[in-house]
Design a protein around this motif. Structure first.
Motif, mmCIF file in Angstrom:
data_model
loop_
_atom_site.group_PDB
_atom_site.id
_atom_site.type_symbol
_atom_site.label_atom_id
_atom_site.label_comp_id
_atom_site.label_asym_id
_atom_site.label_seq_id
_atom_site.Cartn_x
_atom_site.Cartn_y
_atom_site.Cartn_z
ATOM 1 N N LEU A 1 0.832 -1.206 0.000
ATOM 2 C CA LEU A 1 0.000 0.000 0.000
ATOM 3 C C LEU A 1 0.865 1.255 0.000
ATOM 4 N N PHE A 2 1.945 1.247 0.789
ATOM 5 C CA PHE A 2 2.875 2.381 0.813
ATOM 6 C C PHE A 2 3.489 2.599 -0.570
ATOM 7 N N THR A 3 3.903 1.514 -1.225
ATOM 8 C CA THR A 3 4.507 1.618 -2.546
ATOM 9 C C THR A 3 3.507 2.159 -3.556
ATOM 10 N N ALA A 4 2.288 1.649 -3.528
ATOM 11 C CA ALA A 4 1.259 2.108 -4.464
ATOM 12 C C ALA A 4 0.891 3.570 -4.219
ATOM 13 N N MET A 5 0.765 3.963 -2.967
ATOM 14 C CA MET A 5 0.406 5.354 -2.668
ATOM 15 C C MET A 5 1.542 6.313 -3.022
ATOM 16 N N THR A 6 2.782 5.890 -2.816
ATOM 17 C CA THR A 6 3.921 6.717 -3.206
ATOM 18 C C THR A 6 3.918 6.924 -4.715
ATOM 19 N N TYR A 7 3.685 5.854 -5.460
ATOM 20 C CA TYR A 7 3.618 5.955 -6.921
ATOM 21 C C TYR A 7 2.488 6.896 -7.336
ATOM 22 N N PHE A 8 1.329 6.749 -6.724
ATOM 23 C CA PHE A 8 0.170 7.567 -7.088
ATOM 24 C C PHE A 8 0.403 9.047 -6.780
ATOM 25 N N VAL A 9 0.876 9.354 -5.596
ATOM 26 C CA VAL A 9 1.073 10.758 -5.204
ATOM 27 C C VAL A 9 2.191 11.396 -6.021
ATOM 28 N N TRP A 10 3.336 10.741 -6.089
ATOM 29 C CA TRP A 10 4.466 11.279 -6.832
ATOM 30 C C TRP A 10 4.115 11.382 -8.321
ATOM 31 N N GLY A 11 3.470 10.365 -8.846
ATOM 32 C CA GLY A 11 3.064 10.372 -10.246
ATOM 33 C C GLY A 11 2.047 11.454 -10.559
ATOM 34 N N ALA B 1 2.715 14.311 -13.187
ATOM 35 C CA ALA B 1 1.803 14.422 -14.328
ATOM 36 C C ALA B 1 1.172 15.811 -14.412
ATOM 37 N N MET B 2 0.802 16.390 -13.272
ATOM 38 C CA MET B 2 0.235 17.752 -13.304
ATOM 39 C C MET B 2 1.270 18.754 -13.806
ATOM 40 N N GLN B 3 2.503 18.600 -13.367
ATOM 41 C CA GLN B 3 3.548 19.514 -13.833
ATOM 42 C C GLN B 3 3.803 19.330 -15.335
ATOM 43 N N LEU C 1 1.553 18.386 -17.542
ATOM 44 C CA LEU C 1 0.434 19.022 -18.242
ATOM 45 C C LEU C 1 0.568 20.543 -18.235
ATOM 46 N N LEU C 2 1.043 21.098 -17.132
ATOM 47 C CA LEU C 2 1.266 22.543 -17.090
ATOM 48 C C LEU C 2 2.377 22.944 -18.060
ATOM 49 N N PHE C 3 3.428 22.141 -18.126
ATOM 50 C CA PHE C 3 4.503 22.398 -19.082
ATOM 51 C C PHE C 3 3.981 22.285 -20.511
ATOM 52 N N TYR C 4 3.110 21.324 -20.751
ATOM 53 C CA TYR C 4 2.532 21.112 -22.079
ATOM 54 C C TYR C 4 1.760 22.352 -22.543
ATOM 55 N N HIS C 5 1.184 23.074 -21.572
ATOM 56 C CA HIS C 5 0.442 24.302 -21.887
ATOM 57 C C HIS C 5 1.329 25.541 -21.786
ATOM 58 N N HIS C 6 2.643 25.326 -21.720
ATOM 59 C CA HIS C 6 3.650 26.391 -21.778
ATOM 60 C C HIS C 6 3.576 27.369 -20.611
ATOM 61 N N LEU C 7 3.334 26.867 -19.404
ATOM 62 C CA LEU C 7 3.388 27.737 -18.231
ATOM 63 C C LEU C 7 4.836 27.896 -17.793
ATOM 64 N N VAL D 1 -3.917 9.460 -16.852
ATOM 65 C CA VAL D 1 -4.929 9.612 -15.793
ATOM 66 C C VAL D 1 -5.147 11.092 -15.498
ATOM 67 N N ALA D 2 -4.058 11.841 -15.356
ATOM 68 C CA ALA D 2 -4.183 13.282 -15.091
ATOM 69 C C ALA D 2 -4.853 13.985 -16.256
ATOM 70 N N TYR D 3 -4.502 13.612 -17.478
ATOM 71 C CA TYR D 3 -5.123 14.228 -18.646
ATOM 72 C C TYR D 3 -6.625 13.980 -18.669
#
Length: 174
Positions: free
Chosen positions: A84-94, A98-100, A102-108, A137-139
């Motif tokens: 569970l720790f490994t999965a949650m670390t992957y999810f949070v870090w990922g 992913a949000m960053q 997507l923000l980079f993709y929109h040239h922020l 997933v973020a997209y």
């Protein structure tokens, strides 16, 4: 490659001998001791594997912290807690990565600065490959579903374009 074969053979042999000791021991106490050793060895192998994986994909500063914390979680909550720790670390870090992206993709500019401060192209590309499913997933949750709900045109996401632009941004700064 040959040295990895010997390492794998050694690990399998040690687990096999320990499991054979658990099966063929004459008393219940000896069987229990060998079985505990078998599971303890598996837990140590899992922690060491996580450490090696984190370090090899570029998370050197996080690798030892993650391995120590994973060992503590495994000691307290068992293998289920460690998974569970490994999965949650992957999810949070990922999700953050992913949000960053997507923000980079929109040239922020702030996202570009964030990547410049924290990554080389090589380390970015490692994380990009590791968290590729999280990009989609973020997209879907941040772009696609809101565009359907608000009846707006959604922006097409092309991950390969991110890699090309990131190569220019991160390798061009040297």
């Amino acid at each position: 490659m040959k040295e990895y074969g010997y390492l794998l053979l050694t690990i399998v042999t040690l687990f096999g001998i320990t499991l054979a000791g658990a099966i063929f021991s004459p008393t219940f106490e000896e069987q229990k001791s060998f079985l505990e050793l078998f599971f303890f060895s598996g837990a140590i192998l899992f922690i060491f594997s996580a450490l090696v994986i984190f370090a090899s994909i570029g998370f050197r500063s996080f690798a030892i912290y993650g391995a120590i914390f994973l060992a503590a979680v495994m000691g307290i909550y068992g293998i289920e807690g460690a998974l569970l720790f490994t999965a949650m670390t992957y999810f949070v870090w990922g999700s953050i990565f992913a949000m960053q992206v997507l923000l980079f993709y929109h040239h922020l500019k702030t996202a570009t600065d964030w990547f410049k401060a924290r990554y080389t192209f090589k380390s970015f590309y490692y994380e990009y490959r590791v968290f590729y499913p999280m990009l989609w997933v973020a997209y879907i949750f941040l772009e696609f579903i809101p565009s359907i709900l608000y009846r707006e045109d959604f922006l097409k996401f092309v991950p390969s374009r991110v890699v090309e632009e990131m190569r220019v941004v991160l390798e061009g700064r040297r």
